[in-house]
Write an enzyme that holds these catalytic residues in place. Structure first.
Site, PDB file in Angstrom:
ATOM      1  N   SER A  51       0.807  -1.229   0.000  1.00  0.00           N
ATOM      2  CA  SER A  51       0.000   0.000   0.000  1.00  0.00           C
ATOM      3  C   SER A  51       0.838   1.276   0.000  1.00  0.00           C
ATOM      4  O   SER A  51       0.322   2.353  -0.290  1.00  0.00           O
ATOM      5  CB  SER A  51      -0.941   0.016   1.209  1.00  0.00           C
ATOM      6  OG  SER A  51      -0.217   0.188   2.414  1.00  0.00           O
ATOM      7  N   LYS A 106       0.869   4.674   6.924  1.00  0.00           N
ATOM      8  CA  LYS A 106       0.399   5.486   5.804  1.00  0.00           C
ATOM      9  C   LYS A 106       1.084   6.853   5.869  1.00  0.00           C
ATOM     10  O   LYS A 106       1.805   7.165   6.812  1.00  0.00           O
ATOM     11  CB  LYS A 106      -1.126   5.688   5.857  1.00  0.00           C
ATOM     12  CG  LYS A 106      -1.952   4.420   5.941  1.00  0.00           C
ATOM     13  CD  LYS A 106      -1.916   3.597   4.666  1.00  0.00           C
ATOM     14  CE  LYS A 106      -2.758   2.326   4.809  1.00  0.00           C
ATOM     15  NZ  LYS A 106      -2.607   1.426   3.639  1.00  0.00           N
TER      16      LYS A 106
END
Length: 204
Positions: A51, A106
């Site tokens: 990701s 993230k």
């Protein structure tokens, strides 16, 4: 109290200058120091998914700086003072709001009180295009409840909005919303393994 402990150790392991006692005490001190460092200073993490490609790859091992934002005191909601607060562009590790047993990593995109919008692949904060090279080198896709076309999302105070660098394949704030600042574990600082990818991560 310490005299009683010393007496107990002497009975079990022998006198202070015995090899066995020195060995056991050395292991104990090393273990305590390792736990202290992991809890309050630096923790290692392994990247489980793609990701954050191409910034972070599957299998990369990172060191995460807990001192940056202030480490949390175990089993409490209190956080010790840090050197600063999370900033836009930081790569952060946090406790996933929908499953506290999991840690996610993230990039921080928007702070509490800001309005974020994904428009034609770019990030707009409070109506202004973000030109930070750590952010605008990625094409962000309009997906999810909080990332649809024309969707302007207000980040609640005390929360942050995060996205994966690999926007086409990232389960992030577009789908499940906001991260409470109290969930933030620390800032990723260094890829230390594999050796051919060892490098500091850009935070400026």
């Amino acid at each position: 109290m310490f005299r009683a402990i010393d007496k107990f150790l002497t009975k079990i392991l022998g006198p202070k200058d015995s090899a066995l006692r020195e060995w056991v005490e050395s292991i104990f001190i090393a273990a305590v120091m390792a736990i202290f460092i992991r809890t309050f200073m630096i923790q290692a993490f392994k990247i489980p998914s793609g990701s954050m490609r191409m910034t972070l790859l599957e299998g990369d091992r990172l060191l995460v700086n807990k001192l940056r934002y202030g480490p949390k005191i175990p089993f409490t909601s209190y956080r010790l003072p840090g050197f600063g607060r999370p900033q836009r562009g930081d790569i952060i590790v946090f406790v996933y709001p929908e499953d506290p047993a999991r840690d996610f990593i993230k990039r921080l995109i928007a702070l509490g009180g800001e309005t974020v919008e994904i428009r034609y692949g770019d990030i707009y904060i409070d109506g202004q295009l973000i030109e930070d090279p750590r952010i605008n080198n990625t094409y962000y896709y309009n997906k999810g409840t909080y990332g649809g076309v024309g969707e302007k999302v207000k980040v609640p105070p005390g929360h942050v909005f995060v996205l994966g660098d690999n926007s086409a394949s990232s389960h992030d704030s577009r789908y499940w919303g906001f991260v409470p600042e109290g969930n933030v574990v620390g800032r990723a600082e260094l890829i230390y393994w594999p050796l051919n990818r060892m490098r500091l991560l850009l935070h400026f």
